[in-house]
Design an enzyme around this catalytic site. Structure first.
Site, mmCIF file in Angstrom:
data_model
loop_
_atom_site.group_PDB
_atom_site.id
_atom_site.type_symbol
_atom_site.label_atom_id
_atom_site.label_comp_id
_atom_site.label_asym_id
_atom_site.label_seq_id
_atom_site.Cartn_x
_atom_site.Cartn_y
_atom_site.Cartn_z
ATOM 1 N N LYS A 66 -31.509 -27.527 14.340
ATOM 2 C CA LYS A 66 -30.138 -27.136 14.669
ATOM 3 C C LYS A 66 -29.535 -26.241 13.576
ATOM 4 O O LYS A 66 -30.097 -26.107 12.487
ATOM 5 C CB LYS A 66 -29.308 -28.407 14.892
ATOM 6 C CG LYS A 66 -29.797 -29.231 16.096
ATOM 7 C CD LYS A 66 -28.863 -30.407 16.393
ATOM 8 C CE LYS A 66 -29.335 -31.183 17.613
ATOM 9 N NZ LYS A 66 -28.378 -32.272 17.974
ATOM 10 N N TYR A 93 -26.703 -28.222 27.448
ATOM 11 C CA TYR A 93 -26.163 -29.578 27.301
ATOM 12 C C TYR A 93 -25.291 -29.986 28.487
ATOM 13 O O TYR A 93 -24.448 -30.869 28.357
ATOM 14 C CB TYR A 93 -25.380 -29.687 25.997
ATOM 15 C CG TYR A 93 -26.254 -29.805 24.760
ATOM 16 C CD1 TYR A 93 -26.976 -30.969 24.502
ATOM 17 C CD2 TYR A 93 -26.360 -28.766 23.835
ATOM 18 C CE1 TYR A 93 -27.786 -31.095 23.374
ATOM 19 C CE2 TYR A 93 -27.164 -28.876 22.700
ATOM 20 C CZ TYR A 93 -27.870 -30.055 22.482
ATOM 21 O OH TYR A 93 -28.660 -30.180 21.362
ATOM 22 N N ASN A 109 -26.712 -33.202 13.334
ATOM 23 C CA ASN A 109 -27.790 -34.159 13.064
ATOM 24 C C ASN A 109 -29.180 -33.524 13.017
ATOM 25 O O ASN A 109 -30.171 -34.162 13.358
ATOM 26 C CB ASN A 109 -27.716 -35.345 14.022
ATOM 27 C CG ASN A 109 -27.890 -34.945 15.477
ATOM 28 O OD1 ASN A 109 -28.095 -33.773 15.779
ATOM 29 N ND2 ASN A 109 -27.829 -35.919 16.361
ATOM 30 N N HIS A 143 -32.969 -31.576 17.491
ATOM 31 C CA HIS A 143 -32.966 -32.052 18.866
ATOM 32 C C HIS A 143 -34.371 -32.531 19.213
ATOM 33 O O HIS A 143 -35.349 -31.940 18.760
ATOM 34 C CB HIS A 143 -32.586 -30.914 19.821
ATOM 35 C CG HIS A 143 -32.792 -31.252 21.271
ATOM 36 N ND1 HIS A 143 -31.871 -31.980 21.983
ATOM 37 C CD2 HIS A 143 -33.832 -31.007 22.110
ATOM 38 C CE1 HIS A 143 -32.339 -32.149 23.223
ATOM 39 N NE2 HIS A 143 -33.527 -31.571 23.323
ATOM 40 N N GLU A 180 -36.305 -28.065 29.178
ATOM 41 C CA GLU A 180 -35.760 -27.492 27.941
ATOM 42 C C GLU A 180 -36.706 -26.442 27.348
ATOM 43 O O GLU A 180 -36.247 -25.416 26.821
ATOM 44 C CB GLU A 180 -35.486 -28.617 26.936
ATOM 45 C CG GLU A 180 -34.349 -29.523 27.404
ATOM 46 C CD GLU A 180 -34.208 -30.804 26.600
ATOM 47 O OE1 GLU A 180 -33.304 -31.599 26.925
ATOM 48 O OE2 GLU A 180 -34.985 -31.020 25.646
#
Ligand code: DAT
Ligand code: MG
Length: 139
Positions: A11, A51, A114, A117, A128
């Site tokens: 990320k 998302y 975080n 993914h 994805e």
């Protein structure tokens, strides 16, 4: 039924903090083969679509804003039991709850930012991966 591929993104926080190399080393050391990889940046509309499953959640706006805020490294990873094993490697969504040695424990700063993914099912791994890569980019 376990298939052998999952999808990940390092990320924007991981890229910004200079953790690409360290995280890829953890992924490689855990036995994943890289089947596809690129640095890219999602637009706001890309992140909304990626998302979409979370669109009713209170954190959706924040998530979309963060995930489109800078470059990411997207990858398809291959290993037996890839989806489940990668979720173990990355640790809990909230880094405060992530097990010692997991990528989120080591490199994530908060629930929202975080570090990585990881797909949550074989079906979503395929969706994805196809969101980010064409057939010619997958090896
Ligand atoms: P995961 O990424 O572990 O699969 P998820 O699918 O439930 O977690 O949520 C997707 C992302 O949304 C997550 O990586 C970070 C963000 N997120 C989830 N819950 C959140 C919360 N309570 N507050 C802020 N961001 C959150
Ligand atoms: Mg998820």
């Amino acid at each position: 039924m376990a298939t052998n591929r999952t999808f990940t993104m390092l990320k924007p926080d991981s890229v910004e903090n200079g953790y690409i190399g360290a995280i890829l080393e953890k992924i490689s050391a855990a036995g994943f083969r890289i089947a596809a990889m690129k640095m890219t940046q999602m637009t706001v509309s890309d992140a909304k679509a990626f998302y979409a499953v979370h669109s009713e959640r209170p954190f959706y706006g924040e998530l979309v804003e963060f995930m489109s805020s800078g470059p990411i490294v997207a990858a398809i990873l291959e290993k037996n039991n890839a989806v489940e094993d990668f979720r173990v490697l990355i640790g809990a969504t909230n880094p405060a709850d992530a097990a010692e040695g997991t990528i989120r424990k080591l490199y994530a700063s908060s629930m929202g930012e975080n570090a990585v993914h990881g797909s949550d099912s074989d079906e979503n791994a395929a969706i994805e991966g196809a969101f980010h890569f064409s057939g010619r980019e997958i090896f």
